[in-house]
Design an enzyme around this catalytic site. Sequence first.
Site, PDB file in Angstrom:
ATOM      1  CE1 TYR A   1       6.437   5.752   5.713  1.00  0.00           C
ATOM      2  CE2 TYR A   1       4.288   5.626   4.669  1.00  0.00           C
ATOM      3  CZ  TYR A   1       5.658   5.645   4.576  1.00  0.00           C
ATOM      4  OH  TYR A   1       6.251   5.561   3.346  1.00  0.00           O
TER       5      TYR A   1
ATOM      6  CD  GLN B   1       6.495   3.187  -2.276  1.00  0.00           C
ATOM      7  OE1 GLN B   1       6.756   3.957  -1.357  1.00  0.00           O
ATOM      8  NE2 GLN B   1       5.397   2.446  -2.267  1.00  0.00           N
TER       9      GLN B   1
ATOM     10  N   GLY C   1       8.381  10.747  -3.730  1.00  0.00           N
ATOM     11  CA  GLY C   1       9.202  11.952  -3.859  1.00  0.00           C
ATOM     12  C   GLY C   1       9.155  12.561  -5.243  1.00  0.00           C
TER      13      GLY C   1
END
EC number: 1.1.1.-
Length: 318
Positions: A55, A190, A217
Site C-alpha cells: 500500500y 482475509q 470489500g
Amino acid sequence: MNSKCHCVKLNDGHFIPVLGFGTAMPSELPKSKAKEVTKIAIDAGFHHFDSAFVYNTEDHVGEAIREKIANGTTRREDIFYTSKLWCTSLHPELVRSSLECSLKKLQLDYVDLYLIHFPMALKPGDENFPVDEHGKLLFDTVDLCATWEAMEKCKDAGLAKSIGVSNFNRRQLEKILNKPGLKYKPVCNQVECHLYLNQMKLLDFCKTNGIILVAYGVLGTQRYNGWVDQNSPVLLNEPVLSSMAKKYNQTPALIALRHQLQRGIVVLNTSLKEERIKENMKLSPEDMKVLDDLNRNLRYIAGGIFEGHPNFPFLDEY
C-alpha cells in the site's frame, strides 16, 4: 457497537477487534492522506488497522499511531495493526527482512498480525509488480509451506503476535494445515466478502478449522481503476439492501456490515461515516436469509493481472 470493546479470539489466544479500518489509499489521493484518516479513525474509536507493504502507506499510518500514543489518546496495546507480506518476498529467506522493513517504516516493535498477502509469488526485486519487456508480470515459484515456516519464525521472534493468510482458497489453506511439523495454524484468511460474494463454503471451512474469516470489500470495494470492472454493479445500490435499510432505520452500508458481523466475520471498513454500528440493532434470521440469497459469486477484485499464475486462487470453487 463500535470497535472499542468487541473482539473475537484467534486460535493462538490473541484477540482481534471485529471492526477494522483499511488504510489503502485510492491512487488519486496522496499516500500522506493515510496519516490524516488514521488519526481521525483513532479518534472515532477504531483500534484495528489493516495495512500492507504494497500500500506504501505504512510510514504515514505508523506516524499517526505514534502521535496518538504520544498524546495519550491511545496505547500501543490497544492498537491492533495488520501488515502483509508482498508477493515479491515469498521466498523464505526474504520474509523476516520484509517484515522488518515494514516495522522500520512504522517505527513499531511488532505487528499484531502478519499475513501472506497473496499465495502467488512474483520475481523478487525492487519493483512491486515486476514485468518483462512485454509488460507481463514476472511470476515466480515458491513452496508456500516454506514461506509459512518463515512466518512461524517471525512469530517466534516476537515480530508478529499472530500470523495468517489472505486470498487463499481452500486447497491452499489445506496445504498449510496439512504441512508436516506445522507449528502454528493461520489465525485468519482475509478475503473479499460481501453480499454478492458471501464466501459461504469458504467460511464454513474456516470455521471448521478454527480460522477466522476477515472480509475486505464488504461494501463492494472502492472502485479502483485497473483492479475493478467499472461496469460491475454498485453493491450499495442493491434494492433489497435499500428496502431493508428503511425497515431497520439504518443506512444500506450499516446493514451490509451488520450482515457480515452476524455471520461471525471480522470486517474491514474504509468509510469513517460508518464507524458506529448500533449495538442493539440485529437482523432477524429471516432477513439474514434474504441477504444470504443475494450472493451471485461476483468478485470485484478478480486479480486479473495474476491470471495464468500456477497459484492463482480464484479458479477453484472456493
